[in-house]
Enzyme design. Structure first.
Site, PDB file in Angstrom:
ATOM      1  N   TRP A 184     -56.351  50.883  19.006  1.00  0.00           N
ATOM      2  CA  TRP A 184     -55.583  51.499  17.922  1.00  0.00           C
ATOM      3  C   TRP A 184     -56.133  51.000  16.583  1.00  0.00           C
ATOM      4  O   TRP A 184     -56.307  49.802  16.401  1.00  0.00           O
ATOM      5  CB  TRP A 184     -54.111  51.117  18.080  1.00  0.00           C
TER       6      TRP A 184
ATOM      7  N   ALA B 232     -52.241  46.872  21.029  1.00  0.00           N
ATOM      8  CA  ALA B 232     -51.944  45.441  20.989  1.00  0.00           C
ATOM      9  C   ALA B 232     -51.047  45.004  22.140  1.00  0.00           C
ATOM     10  O   ALA B 232     -51.188  43.897  22.660  1.00  0.00           O
ATOM     11  CB  ALA B 232     -51.280  45.098  19.655  1.00  0.00           C
TER      12      ALA B 232
ATOM     13  N   GLU C 124     -51.005  45.636  25.131  1.00  0.00           N
ATOM     14  CA  GLU C 124     -51.717  45.349  26.380  1.00  0.00           C
ATOM     15  C   GLU C 124     -52.520  44.044  26.341  1.00  0.00           C
ATOM     16  O   GLU C 124     -53.058  43.604  27.354  1.00  0.00           O
ATOM     17  CB  GLU C 124     -52.657  46.516  26.730  1.00  0.00           C
TER      18      GLU C 124
ATOM     19  N   VAL D 276     -51.285  45.677  14.102  1.00  0.00           N
ATOM     20  CA  VAL D 276     -49.963  46.177  14.447  1.00  0.00           C
ATOM     21  C   VAL D 276     -49.272  46.613  13.162  1.00  0.00           C
ATOM     22  O   VAL D 276     -48.923  45.776  12.331  1.00  0.00           O
ATOM     23  CB  VAL D 276     -49.135  45.094  15.174  1.00  0.00           C
ATOM     24  N   VAL D 277     -49.095  47.919  13.022  1.00  0.00           N
ATOM     25  CA  VAL D 277     -48.500  48.453  11.800  1.00  0.00           C
ATOM     26  C   VAL D 277     -47.278  49.302  12.137  1.00  0.00           C
ATOM     27  O   VAL D 277     -47.117  49.779  13.254  1.00  0.00           O
ATOM     28  CB  VAL D 277     -49.511  49.291  10.984  1.00  0.00           C
TER      29      VAL D 277
ATOM     30  N   ARG E  37     -39.882  50.159  14.780  1.00  0.00           N
ATOM     31  CA  ARG E  37     -40.164  48.946  14.017  1.00  0.00           C
ATOM     32  C   ARG E  37     -41.290  48.187  14.708  1.00  0.00           C
ATOM     33  O   ARG E  37     -41.218  47.916  15.893  1.00  0.00           O
ATOM     34  CB  ARG E  37     -38.925  48.075  13.932  1.00  0.00           C
TER      35      ARG E  37
ATOM     36  N   SER F 261     -55.818  34.196  17.941  1.00  0.00           N
ATOM     37  CA  SER F 261     -55.270  35.463  17.463  1.00  0.00           C
ATOM     38  C   SER F 261     -55.947  35.962  16.193  1.00  0.00           C
ATOM     39  O   SER F 261     -56.029  35.259  15.198  1.00  0.00           O
ATOM     40  CB  SER F 261     -53.772  35.300  17.181  1.00  0.00           C
TER      41      SER F 261
END
Length: 168
Positions: free
Chosen positions: A32, A66, A68, A91-92, A98, A123
């Site tokens: 993504w 994310a 996964e 991650v957006v 949310r 991370s």
């Protein structure tokens, strides 16, 4: 389902080498926003090279998103073939749900993986409060992922050195 994008079994490295599979690096990246997320891998590789480390020890795995990442990280860590796992995602808030629950689940899951497997999980999962797909924000986050990838490379080298010191 994950896909191996590049794999090398060459064991001829410098400091990251150590002569075992434990010196290999698993780099997981979410598909993504891949145009942005992929920059973390570019920054990671460039920084490892700048540090005089071999980049042929990086095995790259792509997951759909994310969410996964923790399971993929756990499966890779449990193989015993990786000394460290690095995960990258963006991650957006997509406007439908949310994004905080996804971000929390991913980061908590990555922490749980490293605690259970004793394989460090680094991370490069970025979770900005807001993101608009404007040229300015795309450019900002694209460059930011390069920076975060470089920071992860430095953390990777330091963590693997710490692991080696503990083992001896």
């Amino acid at each position: 389902m994950s896909q191996v994008l590049s794999v090398s079994n060459n064991d001829s490295g410098a400091s990251l080498a150590g002569g075992s599979g434990q010196s290999r690096i698993a780099f997981i990246k979410a598909g993504w926003h891949s145009d942005i997320v992929d920059q973390s891998l570019a920054g990671f590789r460039r920084e490892l090279e700048a540090l005089g480390q071999p980049t042929d020890r990086i095995d790259v795995f792509e997951v759909p998103g994310a969410y996964e990442i923790p399971l993929q990280a756990k499966r890779l860590a449990k193989t015993g073939g990786y000394g460290i796992v690095v995960a990258a995602a963006f991650v957006v808030d997509g406007g439908i749900y949310r994004h905080e629950f996804v971000a929390d689940a991913v980061v908590s899951g990555m922490m749980q993986v490293q605690l259970e497997t004793e394989v460090p999980v680094l991370s490069v999962v970025l979770t900005p409060k807001t993101f608009q797909e404007s040229p300015e924000q795309i450019a900002f986050f694209t460059e930011h992922f390069v920076t975060k990838g470089a920071e992860a490379a430095r953390a990777c080298v330091a963590t693997l050195e710490n692991q080696r010191a503990l083992a001896s």
